[in-house]
Scaffold this motif. Structure first.
Motif, PDB file in Angstrom:
ATOM      1  N   ARG A  47       0.574  -1.218   0.296  1.00 15.13           N
ATOM      2  CA  ARG A  47      -0.266   0.048  -0.323  1.00 15.13           C
ATOM      3  C   ARG A  47       0.884   1.446  -0.627  1.00 15.13           C
ATOM      4  N   PHE A  48       1.564   1.585   0.964  1.00 15.83           N
ATOM      5  CA  PHE A  48       3.406   1.834   0.693  1.00 15.83           C
ATOM      6  C   PHE A  48       3.513   2.329  -0.646  1.00 15.83           C
ATOM      7  N   ASN A  49       3.240   1.540  -1.468  1.00 15.45           N
ATOM      8  CA  ASN A  49       3.690   1.852  -2.909  1.00 15.45           C
ATOM      9  C   ASN A  49       2.262   2.457  -3.799  1.00 15.45           C
ATOM     10  N   GLU A  50       1.245   2.093  -3.679  1.00 13.14           N
ATOM     11  CA  GLU A  50       0.016   3.217  -4.066  1.00 13.14           C
ATOM     12  C   GLU A  50       0.311   3.935  -3.452  1.00 13.14           C
ATOM     13  N   LEU A  51      -0.037   4.540  -2.483  1.00 16.98           N
ATOM     14  CA  LEU A  51       0.315   5.994  -1.682  1.00 16.98           C
ATOM     15  C   LEU A  51       1.286   6.681  -2.229  1.00 16.98           C
ATOM     16  N   PHE A  52       2.699   6.165  -2.422  1.00 14.29           N
ATOM     17  CA  PHE A  52       3.782   7.469  -1.987  1.00 14.29           C
ATOM     18  C   PHE A  52       4.441   6.859  -3.991  1.00 14.29           C
TER      19      PHE A  52
END
Length: 359
Positions: A47-52
């Motif tokens: 999810r970190f990759n999706e957000l940033f």
């Protein structure tokens, strides 16, 4: 000059420095831009990759300066992480009334909490949020990546101008679908604040009627390192009572650092400011057995900071930082009676009292 004026002048002259700034170049007293690395282990970063989307692989490294101000070459530790950088303009030292120009440990812990919620759930997605005493604005800026609307509030043009600068420095990280407002919020003044209907004559950092309506719908409040003066704590719970008793239900996440001083009354080193803060809270759901008028309005749950991963690099949490979830009790039916809340406007007293009426 009276005693009050003398105390105010002393506070203006006295310079304090956050421990977070100990690694900054010596001899700099004005604005300085620090880069904070935000990262998570690769295994947890879906999810970190999706957000940033602009995050990159990085290695952990420490940067320091020797006593002469010369840069110490860092040693790289090969830890596979996905990361990005937040640029925060701040002062390395400040007067006590201007501590919002610095970055403090509690702000970094609150940022860790916000990031953890963002990376492990969707609970903050699309919300409206208001940060009290936002200072440099770091936590609110991170939240703005998923929130629909974020209000960064503080008091004084210098702090608010600095907050605007940090929005500009991090425009690439923010959610371009969301909106970030920087607004003046003096806790000693009534809420809702006066609004200007004439846009041409509207003062900087003042509120519009539509913005006040949005805050009424907000579900999340944030605050960090706003507990260091009893008068300020009284004002904080005063504005919280006004904000949380109106509109939709709200929850506050507040990070603080306990500060100890020697007390002549106690003949010991105590955290008096922390004790005053705790006097406003009741933990858990134990409502029975309270004396009339003793039921507090605010219910607090201390969150175990050790269970929150550290996403923000370059700081040591220490042992004196706490994180609290605080809700406002709008009135609760007890087992043997009813609880009613009555505002108490006198300064220095709790924001409200509860009267217990037996059946």
């Amino acid at each position: 000059m009276n005693g009050g004026d003398s105390n105010e002048d002393t506070e203006e002259r006295r310079q304090v420095m956050s421990e977070v700034h100990l690694g900054c170049p010596p001899g700099i007293y004005g604005p300085h831009i620090s880069r904070f690395t935000i990262s998570v282990p690769s295994v947890e970063s879906s999810r970190f990759n999706e957000l940033f989307k602009d995050e990159e692989s990085c290695t952990e490294q420490g940067i320091g300066f020797d006593e002469d101000g010369d840069l110490l070459l860092p040693r790289r530790r090969q830890v596979s992480r996905r990361c990005f950088t937040m640029k925060i303009q701040h002062n390395i030292t400040s007067s006590i009334p201007s501590v919002g120009l610095q970055v403090w440990k509690a702000e970094l812990v609150l940022s860790d909490f916000v990031l953890h919620k963002m990376c492990t759930s969707t609970v903050f997605d699309g919300i409206v949020s208001l940060e009290l005493g936002a200072g440099t604005g770091l936590a609110g800026l991170l939240l703005a990546r998923v929130a629909e609307m974020v209000f960064l509030t503080d008091h004084g043009d210098k702090i608010l101008d600095n907050c605007v600068k940090n929005i500009q420095l991090n425009s690439g990280v923010l959610n371009h679908q969301g909106v970030v407002y920087v607004r003046e919020l003096d806790w000693a003044h009534p809420w809702p604040p006066k609004v200007s209907l004439d846009l041409a004559s509207q003062e900087r950092f003042s509120w519009s009627s539509s913005e006040v309506e949005e805050v009424q719908k907000a579900s999340l409040l944030l605050a960090a390192d706003v507990i260091y003066s009893d008068d300020l704590t009284d004002a904080l719970f005063g504005i919280l009572e006004r904000l949380m008793s109106q509109g939709s239900g709200k929850v506050l996440y507040l990070a603080l650092e306990k500060r100890y001083n020697f007390s002549l009354d106690d003949l010991d080193v105590v955290a008096n400011g922390y004790s005053h803060f705790r006097s406003y809270l009741r933990e858990g759901d134990k409502c029975e057995g309270l004396e009339p008028g003793s039921f507090p309005c605010f219910r607090g749950l201390r969150i175990n900071v050790a269970e929150i991963p550290q996403y923000v690099g370059e700081y040591d949490r220490g042992k004196d930082v706490e994180l609290w979830q605080i809700r406002y009790n709008k009135g609760k039916v007890l087992k043997f009676g009813l609880s009613f809340q009555i505002p108490v406007p006198e300064p220095g007293r709790q924001a409200c009292l509860n009267l217990f009426v037996a059946k």
